[in-house]
Motif scaffolding. Structure first.
Motif, PDB file in Angstrom:
ATOM      1  N   VAL A 157     -27.171  -0.101  26.405  1.00  0.00           N
ATOM      2  CA  VAL A 157     -26.452  -0.818  25.351  1.00  0.00           C
ATOM      3  C   VAL A 157     -27.196  -2.125  25.124  1.00  0.00           C
ATOM      4  CG1 VAL A 157     -24.279  -1.915  24.663  1.00  0.00           C
ATOM      5  CG2 VAL A 157     -24.241   0.162  26.082  1.00  0.00           C
ATOM      6  N   THR A 158     -27.717  -2.348  23.915  1.00  0.00           N
ATOM      7  CA  THR A 158     -28.431  -3.594  23.657  1.00  0.00           C
ATOM      8  C   THR A 158     -27.431  -4.733  23.447  1.00  0.00           C
ATOM      9  OG1 THR A 158     -28.544  -3.255  21.255  1.00  0.00           O
ATOM     10  CG2 THR A 158     -30.333  -2.358  22.593  1.00  0.00           C
ATOM     11  N   TYR A 165     -23.060  -6.291  20.700  1.00  0.00           N
ATOM     12  CA  TYR A 165     -23.521  -5.097  21.412  1.00  0.00           C
ATOM     13  C   TYR A 165     -23.946  -4.032  20.402  1.00  0.00           C
ATOM     14  CZ  TYR A 165     -21.644  -6.785  25.908  1.00  0.00           C
ATOM     15  OH  TYR A 165     -21.401  -7.498  27.064  1.00  0.00           O
ATOM     16  N   ASP A 166     -25.182  -3.560  20.572  1.00  0.00           N
ATOM     17  CA  ASP A 166     -25.726  -2.569  19.640  1.00  0.00           C
ATOM     18  C   ASP A 166     -25.528  -2.997  18.192  1.00  0.00           C
ATOM     19  OD1 ASP A 166     -26.727  -0.862  21.594  1.00  0.00           O
ATOM     20  OD2 ASP A 166     -24.903   0.336  21.710  1.00  0.00           O
ATOM     21  N   ARG A 199     -24.703  -3.702  10.801  1.00  0.00           N
ATOM     22  CA  ARG A 199     -25.160  -4.110  12.132  1.00  0.00           C
ATOM     23  C   ARG A 199     -26.182  -5.232  12.037  1.00  0.00           C
ATOM     24  NH1 ARG A 199     -23.980  -0.315  16.331  1.00  0.00           N
ATOM     25  NH2 ARG A 199     -22.910   1.516  15.487  1.00  0.00           N
TER      26      ARG A 199
END
Length: 386
Positions: free
Chosen positions: A202-203, A216-217, A277
């Protein structure tokens, strides 16, 4: 009546005992008991008096950060913000879990691991980092952890080492329900390689001023906001983060990066994709202006990392009498020819392509895994050949 809170310096040396002691003091500070804590690492000099001056009563931790200029700053993190970060992380990951600490305990990501695990009801398992991060030691720490661990934070360099080792360390990595990757940009190829290997990565994006990772992501955590201010024609602009995880400010004078409405203006550029995103493009002060064109190093680095055999890349600008600055790069990998690497990215990047490429055994790093652009720039400016 003075309600300010004293600050206690808590030294860590990479050992599990020191990390556990820090965790106990941190939990107490977040609960409002005892002094706020300022964690330091094994190579840190004694903090100056300004960093240990009393803080407002709600502040639980003071975390040092080099910031965008390399000048040390100390971020005031409230117990409320740290708790909000831990709660939102658990919600995003599908519930609480026990964590393994494999990062330096005194960094914001390290103290978050200690806090998240304590809130889940079990102190974090701790890897001994006094001899550095090694895949075999990581595998042993996972195997010895009881109760078992299910959550982990790593920087990209650690992830790469475990994937390259392809042994017990990678087997241990596959056991985790979530492996947060942050602290530095993780290239798409590395993440794809990890997912292919069965690692649930998970980035994360954030900084000390936001209690660590808060996106996150590409999606902000609950009670976190993301804005892009002063966007250009491509939609790229300065990233501003807001919400419950934003710090109370720095020790010392007020800083204009902390905006009204509990918002923090980062030093990073980004844009929101069609899916909403966040795409982080790199630091605003790293942008190279060559011939009037603005070149974010992260865009060039991603193109270089897409070249077969390139394992690491770092792009900087150096002075040029004609263009103002020219784009240059260093790469690391197996059996690379610098001209061939440059030739493969030039058609894709056009004027943003590096004018020259050098091959190194490894890209210099600073901190917990960020490319050392100053060291790379010095290589190119030095009169000797590398």
């Amino acid at each position: 009546m003075d309600r300010s809170r004293p600050v206690e310096v808590v030294a860590t040396d990479g050992s599990p005992a020191a990390a556990r002691a820090l965790g106990e003091r941190l939990v107490a500070a977040v609960a409002g008991h005892g002094p706020a804590i300022l964690p330091t690492g094994p190579d840190d000099p004694p903090p100056p008096a300004v960093l240990t001056s009393p803080v407002p009563p709600g502040v639980a931790a003071v975390v040092t950060t080099s910031g965008s200029t390399g000048t040390p700053k100390a971020v005031r993190l409230s117990g409320t913000a740290l708790s909000a970060s831990a709660t939102s992380t658990a919600a995003r990951l599908g519930g609480e879990g026990r964590w393994l600490l494999a990062l330096p305990a005194h960094h914001v990501a390290g103290i978050q691991v200690l806090l998240r695990s304590a809130r889940a009801g079990a102190p974090a398992a701790v890897m001994d980092l006094r001899e550095g991060f090694r895949p075999d030691a990581f595998a042993a720490a996972v195997a010895e952890a009881y109760p078992p661990v299910s959550r982990l934070s790593l920087v990209p360099t650690q992830l790469r080492r475990l994937l390259d080792d392809a042994g017990p360390g990678l087997d241990a990595l596959r056991r985790f329900d979530a492996v947060l990757i942050g602290g530095a940009a993780a290239e798409a190829a590395l993440l794809a390689r990890a997912r292919t290997a069965g690692v649930r990565v998970v980035t994360t994006y954030g900084m000390s001023e936001t209690c660590g990772g808060c996106v996150y992501d590409g999606v902000p955590l609950d009670r976190v906001t993301v804005e892009i201010v002063d966007p250009d024609a491509t939609g790229a602009g300065r990233i501003v983060l807001g919400g419950a995880t934003v710090a109370e400010g720095y020790q010392g004078p007020a800083d204009p990066a902390f905006l009204p409405g509990r918002r923090f203006a980062t030093s990073d550029l980004g844009r929101l994709g069609d899916d909403g995103r966040l795409q982080v493009l790199g630091r605003a002060d790293d942008v190279i202006v060559t011939g009037g064109e603005k070149v974010p190093p992260a865009v060039v680095e991603q193109a270089l990392l897409d070249v077969p055999g390139v394992r690491e890349a770092c792009v900087v600008g150096v002075p040029d009498p004609e263009w103002g600055a020219r784009v240059v790069a260093v790469v690391a990998g197996a059996d690379l020819d610098p001209e061939e690497v440059r030739g493969q990215v030039a058609p894709r990047l056009g004027r943003a392509a590096p004018r020259a490429v050098r091959v190194l055994d490894a890209v210099p790093l600073r901190g917990i895994g960020k490319p050392d652009r100053a060291a790379v720039r010095a290589m190119w400016l030095a009169p000797r050949e590398y």
